[in-house]
Each structure stands twice: as structure tokens, then as C-alpha cells.
Scaffold this active site. Structure first.
Site, PDB file in Angstrom:
ATOM      1  CE  LYS A 119      11.742  -2.041  -4.311  1.00  0.00           C
ATOM      2  NZ  LYS A 119      11.181  -1.680  -2.915  1.00  0.00           N
ATOM      3  CE  LYS A 201       4.068   0.787  -7.063  1.00  0.00           C
ATOM      4  NZ  LYS A 201       4.218   0.332  -5.717  1.00  0.00           N
ATOM      5  CE  LYS A 204       8.022   5.037  -1.072  1.00  0.00           C
ATOM      6  NZ  LYS A 204       7.076   4.825   0.560  1.00  0.00           N
TER       7      LYS A 204
HETATM    8  P1  TYM Z   1       5.410   1.605   0.101  1.00  0.00           P
HETATM    9  O1  TYM Z   1       5.772   2.595   1.440  1.00  0.00           O
HETATM   10  O2  TYM Z   1       5.931   1.118  -0.831  1.00  0.00           O
HETATM   11  O3  TYM Z   1       4.055   2.554   0.667  1.00  0.00           O
HETATM   12  C1  TYM Z   1       3.338   2.398   1.558  1.00  0.00           C
HETATM   13  C2  TYM Z   1       1.584   2.656   1.458  1.00  0.00           C
HETATM   14  O4  TYM Z   1       1.269   3.525  -0.037  1.00  0.00           O
HETATM   15  C3  TYM Z   1       0.357   2.423  -1.107  1.00  0.00           C
HETATM   16  N1  TYM Z   1       0.613   2.448  -2.503  1.00  0.00           N
HETATM   17  C4  TYM Z   1      -0.402   3.237  -2.985  1.00  0.00           C
HETATM   18  N2  TYM Z   1      -1.774   3.349  -2.944  1.00  0.00           N
HETATM   19  C5  TYM Z   1      -2.158   3.337  -4.382  1.00  0.00           C
HETATM   20  N3  TYM Z   1      -1.653   3.979  -5.152  1.00  0.00           N
HETATM   21  C6  TYM Z   1      -0.830   3.937  -5.493  1.00  0.00           C
HETATM   22  N4  TYM Z   1       0.277   3.979  -6.237  1.00  0.00           N
HETATM   23  C7  TYM Z   1       0.548   3.818  -4.236  1.00  0.00           C
HETATM   24  N5  TYM Z   1       1.639   3.716  -4.339  1.00  0.00           N
HETATM   25  C8  TYM Z   1       2.311   2.936  -3.184  1.00  0.00           C
HETATM   26  C9  TYM Z   1       1.545   1.303  -0.457  1.00  0.00           C
HETATM   27  O5  TYM Z   1       0.297   0.154  -0.773  1.00  0.00           O
HETATM   28  C10 TYM Z   1       1.449   0.811   1.459  1.00  0.00           C
HETATM   29  O6  TYM Z   1       0.452   1.059   1.257  1.00  0.00           O
HETATM   30  N6  TYM Z   1       6.121  -2.842   2.175  1.00  0.00           N
HETATM   31  C11 TYM Z   1       5.844  -1.468   2.483  1.00  0.00           C
HETATM   32  C12 TYM Z   1       5.556  -1.431   3.780  1.00  0.00           C
HETATM   33  C13 TYM Z   1       5.589  -1.968   4.515  1.00  0.00           C
HETATM   34  C14 TYM Z   1       4.450  -2.335   5.482  1.00  0.00           C
HETATM   35  C15 TYM Z   1       4.799  -3.502   6.258  1.00  0.00           C
HETATM   36  C16 TYM Z   1       3.341  -2.042   5.378  1.00  0.00           C
HETATM   37  C17 TYM Z   1       7.176  -2.825   5.777  1.00  0.00           C
HETATM   38  N7  TYM Z   1       6.127  -3.460   6.368  1.00  0.00           N
HETATM   39  C18 TYM Z   1       4.049  -4.197   7.235  1.00  0.00           C
HETATM   40  C19 TYM Z   1       2.083  -2.727   5.854  1.00  0.00           C
HETATM   41  C20 TYM Z   1       2.509  -3.913   7.094  1.00  0.00           C
HETATM   42  C21 TYM Z   1       6.244  -0.575   1.410  1.00  0.00           C
HETATM   43  O7  TYM Z   1       7.081  -0.227   0.507  1.00  0.00           O
HETATM   44  O8  TYM Z   1       5.373   0.149   1.165  1.00  0.00           O
END
Ligand code: TYM
Length: 339
Positions: A119, A201, A204
Site C-alpha cells: 500500500k 489476487k 476491490k
Molecule cells: P478486506 O476488506 O480486504 O477483505 C475482506 C475479506 O475478504 C478476503 N479477501 C479475499 N479472499 C479470497 N480471495 C480474494 N481475492 C480476497 N480478497 C479479499 C480477505 O482475506 C478478508 O477476509 N484487514 C481486513 C479487514 C479487517 C479484519 C479485521 C478482518 C480489519 N480488522 C479483523 C478480520 C478480523 C481487510 O482489509 O479485509
């Protein structure tokens, strides 16, 4: 997954950032899995809005997307009667614990995080301290609830690791304050790849909309994106996860497997000898048919603002109550006067 009825249910915490289009990757890697865990675990799911401002957001957009994410959780099958749903910023304990844990996390640990490296190279004009300490806030999210399991996609496992390290360090100093959580991955779909560059990957925040499927895309757009997904010229439907040249087909097999509760190997057998065109058409149909009922529910729920407000309000009350127990314990341990 079955648990002894005399023991309290194990607790699950997870969340998605309302920072852009919610993708098929978010759904298959995380949200779909949450739905199936609701009956066996005590589940808490949040809209992680505090995390989103580590990258600049448009305020009105962020508010809108946070509410849309809640509606999407429910439309995907998260039942507010079973699971706690809340907005992260509505529970001040997250930011409070993050401050304390910042003082127990080392610069070196944070510098090694791939997400920070990635990032900060993409947002070179805004490498802020929040971006750097992002994993500490995430550790706080998880540890506040004495979480047993964190169902996430593969990309979040490094964050779970640092969360465990910080929790163990803290417990080592003060006794058993935090439960040490574990990450939980789905069998197929833990890392859904980009449709245009299948060694990357699906994200979004990808600037190329053809690279990802948004849960909000028109159905014909979804089908078109899948049908034009990058594959290879070999023309053989085979699952070879170690072979980068096969990354496109591996990804489509994985998506199909995740959609149908199968494995990529079995899907490959089912389509053995068929052309890529036929296979892509079948994947497109499976994805569209899975998203269609979610979208119908979503369209209904998003109109009912009073309902959504009642869910996130009671969710925040519950989350606050649970989190305060941990926060008070932490404050006491580090030497703050709490009463
Ligand atoms: P975020 O918002 O990027 O993504 C949310 C969830 O989706 C999963 N994910 C994927 N899984 C499979 N293939 C993909 N291409 C893919 N892209 C995203 C992510 O692994 C995630 O589970 N840091 C976290 C948000 C967060 C969080 C937390 C999660 C903040 N605090 C506490 C769990 C517990 C994030 O940016 O996810």
C-alpha cells in the site's frame, strides 16, 4: 464443526473494509464461509470503517458503502438474530485498545508486513502512520472479543500472525489477558485471483474493473468478465496449482469449486476434454445464479434504512459490552486507574 452442548460456543470475529466494490473474492474467501459458521459459533462481524481511512476516502461515499456492506452481509445470509453486526467506529474500544497495543508492537514487525509495503508503494503520496499501524488496530479488533477463530482469506494470514505475536507478548508480561486466536481458511476460494492477471489476487481496489467481479455488477457484465478471463493457449482443463502458466484455468476451477462446494480437481474431471468456451460459460452461469438471489435480497434490504439502523445500533451495544470486559482488564494490567 460440532461442539459439545455443555460448553459455551467458541467465538468468531471477522470483517470487511467498506472501501470499494465488494468482490467475488471477499464473498468466496470470507462472507460465504461466515454464513455456514453462524449456527456452531458465536459470531461477531463488523464493517471495518476505521481501517478504510488509512487510504483517503470520500466521506459521503464511505457512509454509503458502510450501510451497503451491512445490507450485503445480511443479503448473503448473515442472520442478525444469530450474529452480532456492527460498525467498527461505533465501538470506541477498538481505537482504545489499539493505542495500548501500539506500545507493545515493534517497528520492525510492522515494517515486514507485505500489505504495508504494497500500500505504501501504491499510495506514495500518503504513507501515514495509520497505514503503518493498521495491523495493530486489526489485532485489537480480534483480541477485544477473546476470539477463537478468524475466518478470512489467505491475504490476511500475516495479520493474524502478528496479532498472535502481540497477544502472546502481552500475556507473557501480564498473565492470560487475551485468548490466542487462529485464522480459518476455506478449502477452495481462500485466494481468488484477478481475471486479467491471474497470478495476482482479485482486489476491490484494482484500477482495471475487468480484473474483478463486483457483487454489484450487472449479471451480463459478470458473465462477460468471466468469458473474457485470461487463460492459456494449451486448451486443457487441468488443475495445476504450482504452474503459473495455468493460473487462469486454476482460478476458474477454484471459483467453480467454491461455488458448488466441490474441489478444483473434481471440477476439472467434470469438464475434461471440453473447450475453454464451454467451461467459462458454465462458470459464468454458476456465479450469476449464486449472486442473483443475494442481489434480490440486497435490493429489498438496502431500502429499509430504519431496519439497518436498528441492526447496527443493537450490534454496537452488544459489541461494546463484550469489548469493555477485555479493555478494563488491559487497563488494569498496564496500571491505569479504572474506577
Ligand atoms: P478486506 O476488506 O480486504 O477483505 C475482506 C475479506 O475478504 C478476503 N479477501 C479475499 N479472499 C479470497 N480471495 C480474494 N481475492 C480476497 N480478497 C479479499 C480477505 O482475506 C478478508 O477476509 N484487514 C481486513 C479487514 C479487517 C479484519 C479485521 C478482518 C480489519 N480488522 C479483523 C478480520 C478480523 C481487510 O482489509 O479485509
Amino acid at each position: 464443526m460440532e461442539q459439545n452442548l455443555t460448553e459455551p460456543k467458541k467465538r468468531i470475529f471477522s470483517g470487511v473494509q467498506p472501501s470499494g466494490n465488494i468482490t467475488l473474492g471477499n464473498y468466496l474467501g470470507a462472507i460465504k464461509n461466515w454464513v455456514s459458521l453462524q449456527d456452531d459459533y458465536e459470531c461477531i462481524f463488523a464493517m471495518m470503517d476505521l481501517h478504510t481511512i488509512t487510504v483517503r476516502q470520500t466521506p459521503a461515499e464511505l457512509r454509503k458503502r458502510t450501510l451497503e456492506l451491512l445490507a450485503l452481509y445480511i443479503a448473503c445470509g448473515i442472520d442478525p438474530q444469530k450474529s452480532t453486526l456492527f460498525i467498527q467506529s461505533h465501538n470506541s474500544a477498538h481505537a482504545e485498545l489499539a493505542w495500548v497495543l501500539n506500545c507493545y508492537t515493534y517497528m520492525g514487525e510492522l515494517q515486514r508486513m507485505t500489505q504495508f509495503k504494497d500500500k505504501s508503494s501504491r499510495h506514495a503520496d500518503n504513507i501515514n502512520a495509520g497505514l503503518f499501524t493498521y495491523p495493530v488496530l486489526m489485532a485489537s479488533d480480534i483480541l477485544l472479543y477473546q476470539t477463537d477463530l478468524v475466518p478470512v482469506g489467505k491475504d490476511q494470514m500475516q495479520h493474524i500472525e502478528i496479532c498472535r505475536d502481540v497477544a502472546q507478548r502481552f500475556n507473557g508480561l501480564y498473565g492470560d489477558v487475551f485468548k490466542i486466536p487462529e485464522g480459518l481458511l476455506v478449502k477452495s476460494g481462500a485466494k481468488v485471483m484477478s481475471l486479467t492477471e491471474p497470478t495476482k489476487k482479485m482486489s476491490k481496489s484494482d484500477p482495471n474493473p475487468k480484473a474483478f467481479i463486483s457483487m454489484m455488477d450487472d449479471f451480463n457484465v459478470i458473465a462477460k468478465k468471466i468469458k473474457s478471463a485470461v487463460t492459456d493457449s494449451e486448451g486443457v482443463i487441468e488443475f495445476r496449482p504450482e504452474d503459473d502458466a495455468k493460473a487462469g484455468i486454476n482460478n476458474l476451477l477454484t471459483i467453480m469449486a467454491a461455488m458448488t462446494g466441490s474441489t478444483p480437481e473434481t471440477v476439472a474431471k467434470d469438464f475434461e476434454g471440453q473447450g475453454y468456451g464451454t467451461f467459462k460459460g458454465a462458470v459464468a452461469d454458476a456465479v450469476v445464479e449464486a449472486i442473483r438471489p443475494i442481489r434480490e435480497e440486497y435490493d429489498r434490504i438496502i431500502k429499509d434504512k430504519a431496519y439497518l439502523q436498528s441492526i447496527y445500533t443493537s450490534g454496537a451495544e452488544n459489541a461494546y459490552r463484550i469489548a469493555q470486559r477485555t479493555l478494563k482488564k488491559v487497563y488494569k494490567k498496564v496500571g491505569f486507574i479504572i474506577e
